[in-house]
Design an enzyme around this catalytic site. Structure first.
Site, PDB file in Angstrom:
ATOM      1  N   SER A 151       0.738  -1.216   0.038  1.00 39.00           N
ATOM      2  CA  SER A 151       0.111   0.064   0.065  1.00 39.00           C
ATOM      3  C   SER A 151       0.883   1.093   0.000  1.00 39.00           C
ATOM      4  CB  SER A 151      -0.949   0.089   1.250  1.00 39.00           C
ATOM      5  OG  SER A 151      -1.697   1.375   1.361  1.00 39.00           O
TER       6      SER A 151
ATOM      7  N   TYR B  32      -1.513   0.173  10.290  1.00 36.79           N
ATOM      8  CA  TYR B  32      -1.809  -0.282   8.990  1.00 36.79           C
ATOM      9  C   TYR B  32      -0.506   0.379   8.162  1.00 36.79           C
ATOM     10  CZ  TYR B  32      -3.668  -1.043   4.310  1.00 36.79           C
ATOM     11  OH  TYR B  32      -3.684  -1.324   3.055  1.00 36.79           O
TER      12      TYR B  32
END
Length: 284
Positions: free
Chosen positions: A170, A183
């Protein structure tokens, strides 16, 4: 066909035999194409989003036998039916789930040529208010389960002298994102793992691809607790990321940003970190 692995298995997977030399293929030669032998792949996070799109793309290419993993059994069965794949439902946040998935995948496919690690969960909000259980879940699924799954499936690939691991990262792991500290940390660690592993595997015939999407139009944002509300950058379809995954496998690419311009903020952060941090603090 569905094979759940909620209960531990006591029977190990079969021994994987290295292919004949005539079957070994150079690292950058297309796989799964016309004239190639049927290849095998395990895709995690395949009940929706990027994982489901990857499964459909590989099935559409032909020349692949697929095993799919996901937590949503109903959706996973639907994707498996569309892809002609075997469904291996299971929650990778549970202890030992990664080991049992590896055993089942090898048991069903015989050997693995490709692992696409797309399973991931998120959470959005201030870190100080984040429940401890969600910290454990994100680090467990996004990082630890993936690393353990790679550890279980990599040795037979190295022994065979061919294979590829695709890790779905990501942009949050490359630059950090406000409100997604854990995250971002998990995805950053995954990116460093990809780099280190790639150096280690040089010359073995096994490659590592790190696919780094930005905002993707999937149920991920609804499940993290806060929907995506920005007008820019606009979310890209999951199919676009799946195309990038397939291209990385076909051409042996190490690192792919989706869309490609997302490499720019990463370069700015590397070249002028102070400026980048000021801009990020102001514009988020």
């Amino acid at each position: 066909m569905v094979h759940a692995f909620s209960r531990p298995r006591s029977v190990p997977g079969p021994q994987v035999v290295a292919p004949d030399a005539d079957h070994a293929r150079p690292r950058r030669e297309p796989v799964g194409g016309r004239g190639a032998r049927t290849r095998t792949a395990l895709v995690t996070g395949a009940s929706s989003g990027i994982g489901a799109a990857v499964a459909r793309r590989l099935a559409a290419q032909g020349g692949w036998r697929l095993a799919l993993n996901g937590r949503d059994i109903t959706r996973l069965e639907q994707v498996a039916a569309q892809s002609g794949a075997v469904a291996l439902p299971g929650d990778l946040s549970r202890p030992g789930a990664d080991r049992r998935l590896a055993e089942l995948a090898v048991d069903r496919l015989g050997r693995l040529d490709l692992l696409v690690a797309g399973a991931g969960v998120g959470w959005a909000g201030d870190f100080t208010g984040m429940p401890a259980a969600r910290i454990d879940e994100i680090m467990g699924v996004d990082l630890l389960a993936t690393v353990r799954l790679v550890r279980a499936l990599l040795p037979p690939m190295v022994a065979a002298g061919t294979g590829r691991v695709v890790l779905i990262g990501s942009l949050a792991g490359s630059v950090g994102v406000r409100g997604e500290a854990v995250y971002s940390a998990a995805k950053a660690a995954l990116g460093t793992f990809a780099d280190s592993l790639r150096y280690e595997l040089r010359g073995t015939g096994v490659g590592v691809s790190h696919v780094i999407p930005g905002v993707v139009d999937t149920p991920f944002f609804d499940r993290r607790g806060i929907p995506y509300t920005r007008s820019w950058p606009r979310p890209v379809p999951a199919e676009r990321v799946a195309d990038a995954v397939c291209a990385a496998v076909r051409h042996g690419r190490d690192e792919v940003y989706v869309p490609g311009w997302l490499r720019l903020p990463v370069l700015v952060r590397g070249a002028a970190p102070g400026l980048y941090r000021r801009l990020a603090a102001r514009f988020g």
